[in-house]
Design a protein around this motif. Sequence first.
Motif, PDB file in Angstrom:
ATOM      1  N   TYR A  41       0.716  -1.173  -0.042  1.00 40.90           N
ATOM      2  CA  TYR A  41       0.081   0.113  -0.036  1.00 40.90           C
ATOM      3  C   TYR A  41       0.755   1.269  -0.026  1.00 40.90           C
ATOM      4  O   TYR A  41       1.356   1.709   1.146  1.00 40.90           O
ATOM      5  CB  TYR A  41      -0.761   0.010   1.459  1.00 40.90           C
ATOM      6  CG  TYR A  41      -1.715  -1.352   1.327  1.00 40.90           C
ATOM      7  CD1 TYR A  41      -3.076  -1.263   0.418  1.00 40.90           C
ATOM      8  CD2 TYR A  41      -1.509  -2.335   2.132  1.00 40.90           C
ATOM      9  CE1 TYR A  41      -3.717  -2.684   0.617  1.00 40.90           C
ATOM     10  CE2 TYR A  41      -2.212  -3.681   2.152  1.00 40.90           C
ATOM     11  CZ  TYR A  41      -3.496  -3.622   1.302  1.00 40.90           C
ATOM     12  OH  TYR A  41      -3.909  -4.609   1.347  1.00 40.90           O
ATOM     13  N   ASP A 100     -15.090   1.569   7.035  1.00 38.17           N
ATOM     14  CA  ASP A 100     -15.004   0.160   7.049  1.00 38.17           C
ATOM     15  C   ASP A 100     -15.636  -0.256   5.756  1.00 38.17           C
ATOM     16  O   ASP A 100     -16.574   0.383   5.050  1.00 38.17           O
ATOM     17  CB  ASP A 100     -15.152  -0.260   8.253  1.00 38.17           C
ATOM     18  CG  ASP A 100     -16.645   0.126   8.636  1.00 38.17           C
ATOM     19  OD1 ASP A 100     -17.378   0.078   7.920  1.00 38.17           O
ATOM     20  OD2 ASP A 100     -16.850  -0.089   9.894  1.00 38.17           O
ATOM     21  N   ASN A 101     -15.693  -1.636   5.874  1.00 38.27           N
ATOM     22  CA  ASN A 101     -16.317  -2.256   4.702  1.00 38.27           C
ATOM     23  C   ASN A 101     -17.745  -2.346   5.113  1.00 38.27           C
ATOM     24  O   ASN A 101     -18.618  -2.676   4.018  1.00 38.27           O
ATOM     25  CB  ASN A 101     -15.888  -3.711   4.512  1.00 38.27           C
ATOM     26  CG  ASN A 101     -15.916  -4.757   5.673  1.00 38.27           C
ATOM     27  OD1 ASN A 101     -15.546  -4.221   6.751  1.00 38.27           O
ATOM     28  ND2 ASN A 101     -16.649  -5.674   5.436  1.00 38.27           N
ATOM     29  N   GLU A 105     -17.975   5.406   9.454  1.00 33.67           N
ATOM     30  CA  GLU A 105     -16.948   6.282   9.243  1.00 33.67           C
ATOM     31  C   GLU A 105     -16.170   6.420  10.582  1.00 33.67           C
ATOM     32  O   GLU A 105     -16.926   6.594  11.751  1.00 33.67           O
ATOM     33  CB  GLU A 105     -17.377   7.563   8.727  1.00 33.67           C
ATOM     34  CG  GLU A 105     -16.144   8.697   8.528  1.00 33.67           C
ATOM     35  CD  GLU A 105     -16.718   9.843   7.705  1.00 33.67           C
ATOM     36  OE1 GLU A 105     -16.306  11.057   8.338  1.00 33.67           O
ATOM     37  OE2 GLU A 105     -17.385   9.778   6.774  1.00 33.67           O
ATOM     38  N   SER A 141     -12.284  -5.110   6.287  1.00 41.18           N
ATOM     39  CA  SER A 141     -11.331  -4.412   5.851  1.00 41.18           C
ATOM     40  C   SER A 141     -11.581  -2.727   5.662  1.00 41.18           C
ATOM     41  O   SER A 141     -12.862  -2.409   5.999  1.00 41.18           O
ATOM     42  CB  SER A 141     -11.158  -4.596   4.033  1.00 41.18           C
ATOM     43  OG  SER A 141     -12.524  -4.213   3.442  1.00 41.18           O
ATOM     44  N   THR A 143     -10.933   1.526   4.304  1.00 38.45           N
ATOM     45  CA  THR A 143     -10.300   2.596   3.471  1.00 38.45           C
ATOM     46  C   THR A 143      -9.944   3.823   4.201  1.00 38.45           C
ATOM     47  O   THR A 143     -10.659   4.278   4.817  1.00 38.45           O
ATOM     48  CB  THR A 143     -11.254   2.828   2.517  1.00 38.45           C
ATOM     49  OG1 THR A 143     -11.710   1.798   1.562  1.00 38.45           O
ATOM     50  CG2 THR A 143     -10.879   4.004   1.040  1.00 38.45           C
ATOM     51  N   THR A 145      -8.589   7.543   3.930  1.00 37.95           N
ATOM     52  CA  THR A 145      -8.304   8.947   3.211  1.00 37.95           C
ATOM     53  C   THR A 145      -7.955  10.123   3.902  1.00 37.95           C
ATOM     54  O   THR A 145      -8.360  10.209   5.111  1.00 37.95           O
ATOM     55  CB  THR A 145      -9.596   9.420   2.456  1.00 37.95           C
ATOM     56  OG1 THR A 145     -10.698   9.658   3.481  1.00 37.95           O
ATOM     57  CG2 THR A 145     -10.052   8.238   1.533  1.00 37.95           C
ATOM     58  N   LYS A 154      -5.681   8.140  -0.752  1.00 35.47           N
ATOM     59  CA  LYS A 154      -6.492   7.155  -0.550  1.00 35.47           C
ATOM     60  C   LYS A 154      -5.991   5.781  -0.500  1.00 35.47           C
ATOM     61  O   LYS A 154      -5.667   5.236  -1.860  1.00 35.47           O
ATOM     62  CB  LYS A 154      -7.919   7.471  -1.531  1.00 35.47           C
ATOM     63  CG  LYS A 154      -8.949   6.636  -1.256  1.00 35.47           C
ATOM     64  CD  LYS A 154     -10.121   6.694  -2.162  1.00 35.47           C
ATOM     65  CE  LYS A 154     -11.312   6.121  -1.698  1.00 35.47           C
ATOM     66  NZ  LYS A 154     -12.468   6.315  -2.621  1.00 35.47           N
ATOM     67  N   PHE A 155      -6.082   4.916   0.647  1.00 39.43           N
ATOM     68  CA  PHE A 155      -5.543   3.504   0.646  1.00 39.43           C
ATOM     69  C   PHE A 155      -6.984   2.767   0.755  1.00 39.43           C
ATOM     70  O   PHE A 155      -7.537   2.624   1.775  1.00 39.43           O
ATOM     71  CB  PHE A 155      -4.813   3.406   1.778  1.00 39.43           C
ATOM     72  CG  PHE A 155      -3.292   4.335   1.749  1.00 39.43           C
ATOM     73  CD1 PHE A 155      -2.382   3.634   1.255  1.00 39.43           C
ATOM     74  CD2 PHE A 155      -3.322   5.416   2.149  1.00 39.43           C
ATOM     75  CE1 PHE A 155      -1.189   4.451   1.211  1.00 39.43           C
ATOM     76  CE2 PHE A 155      -2.270   6.344   2.009  1.00 39.43           C
ATOM     77  CZ  PHE A 155      -0.890   5.495   1.345  1.00 39.43           C
ATOM     78  N   GLN A 156      -7.081   1.725  -0.181  1.00 43.34           N
ATOM     79  CA  GLN A 156      -8.291   1.008  -0.177  1.00 43.34           C
ATOM     80  C   GLN A 156      -8.032  -0.409  -0.068  1.00 43.34           C
ATOM     81  O   GLN A 156      -6.629  -1.109  -0.155  1.00 43.34           O
ATOM     82  CB  GLN A 156      -8.908   1.155  -1.353  1.00 43.34           C
ATOM     83  CG  GLN A 156      -9.507   2.626  -1.807  1.00 43.34           C
ATOM     84  CD  GLN A 156     -10.111   2.533  -3.299  1.00 43.34           C
ATOM     85  OE1 GLN A 156      -9.715   1.916  -4.024  1.00 43.34           O
ATOM     86  NE2 GLN A 156     -11.134   3.436  -3.510  1.00 43.34           N
ATOM     87  N   ASN A 157      -9.065  -1.149   0.826  1.00 49.98           N
ATOM     88  CA  ASN A 157      -9.271  -2.305   1.096  1.00 49.98           C
ATOM     89  C   ASN A 157      -7.843  -2.802   1.567  1.00 49.98           C
ATOM     90  O   ASN A 157      -7.351  -3.679   1.244  1.00 49.98           O
ATOM     91  CB  ASN A 157      -9.279  -3.332  -0.277  1.00 49.98           C
ATOM     92  CG  ASN A 157     -10.536  -3.213  -0.992  1.00 49.98           C
ATOM     93  OD1 ASN A 157     -11.732  -2.627  -0.569  1.00 49.98           O
ATOM     94  ND2 ASN A 157     -10.485  -3.086  -2.430  1.00 49.98           N
TER      95      ASN A 157
END
Length: 160
Positions: A41, A100-101, A105, A141, A143, A145, A154-157
Amino acid sequence: MGLIIFTFVFDTDTFNVANISDNLPPNINELLKKDYGKSKYCLSKGGVSIDIERVLNEKYFITYSWMNGNQSSFYIVFLVENENKNPISNHKVNNLKVIDNMGMEYKPTAFFFDDYPVDEPLKYKETLNVKFLPFNDNVKSITVTFNYAGNDYKFQNIPI
């Protein structure tokens, strides 16, 4: 320059050395250099590279005669590096949040920068430590931001 790895095998009466470098791929030097020191990441914008170094889900319960409670927390440690090796002087982080998934927030309870490494700082590389309250047990998982030095990251998953 070749890479030679030896395995030592001890028996009661003998001492053997086995050369396992024959089992290594012929392009081992390129494979070792390819992603060394970079996180899965990693984002680079405006001359600044930010990697996720660690994700820690800490379960910590405290019980004393005068105090008890759940002190659990969730940490993300980012490695912030100026790619031109100029000293980092901008420590402005804005709009930091995690989703979160499940769509919830979270805002950080604290975040701070530390020298990297602590004993002899490089000045162009630092860690950004971010602390959150613990997430729901069903979160798999997240995300992350935020805005740093005028650039959005923005780092996802990211698995928990």
